[in-house]
Design a protein around this motif. Structure first.
Motif, PDB file in Angstrom:
ATOM      1  N   VAL A   6      -2.656 -29.452  16.538  1.00  0.00           N
ATOM      2  CA  VAL A   6      -3.549 -29.571  17.692  1.00  0.00           C
ATOM      3  C   VAL A   6      -3.102 -30.776  18.521  1.00  0.00           C
ATOM      4  CG1 VAL A   6      -5.940 -29.831  18.428  1.00  0.00           C
ATOM      5  CG2 VAL A   6      -5.427 -28.642  16.279  1.00  0.00           C
TER       6      VAL A   6
ATOM      7  N   LEU B  72      -2.246 -25.910  11.174  1.00  0.00           N
ATOM      8  CA  LEU B  72      -2.547 -25.891  12.602  1.00  0.00           C
ATOM      9  C   LEU B  72      -2.121 -27.223  13.211  1.00  0.00           C
ATOM     10  CD1 LEU B  72      -6.181 -24.536  12.399  1.00  0.00           C
ATOM     11  CD2 LEU B  72      -4.224 -23.271  13.226  1.00  0.00           C
TER      12      LEU B  72
ATOM     13  N   VAL C  12      -6.153 -30.835  24.716  1.00  0.00           N
ATOM     14  CA  VAL C  12      -7.527 -30.567  24.293  1.00  0.00           C
ATOM     15  C   VAL C  12      -8.491 -31.498  25.021  1.00  0.00           C
ATOM     16  CG1 VAL C  12      -9.110 -30.653  22.329  1.00  0.00           C
ATOM     17  CG2 VAL C  12      -6.865 -29.618  22.068  1.00  0.00           C
TER      18      VAL C  12
END
Length: 86
Positions: free
Chosen positions: A22, A20, A27
């Motif tokens: 990110v 993943l 965010v």
């Protein structure tokens, strides 16, 4: 320099691997409304534990600044997790 990307890689117990990516900035923007709740809670916690809010903020900033290049590796049995901050 603040972190830009966090990569999380993990291996499940059945042997399959996942990765993943990110991105930190999007965010942080999405979670920024929670900052309105976290800031007063942090001030209350500083007052309860008798910690200087400026010193706590400085320490959190230094921790965030030191994160790029950090790797966390955890392995237990057939499951493994690697977190890399860039």
């Amino acid at each position: 320099m603040i972190p830009q990307l966090v990569t999380v890689r993990y291996r499940r117990s059945d042997g399959r691997r996942r990765r993943l990516y990110v991105p930190v900035l999007p965010v942080a923007v999405v979670l920024s409304p929670l900052l309105l709740l976290a800031a007063p809670a942090g001030l209350v916690a500083c007052r309860v534990f008798r910690v200087s809010p400026v010193g706590a903020l400085r320490g959190a900033g230094r921790l965030l600044w030191a994160l790029p290049g950090t790797r966390f590796e955890i392995e237990q049995g057939p499951t493994a997790v690697l977190i890399s901050v860039r």
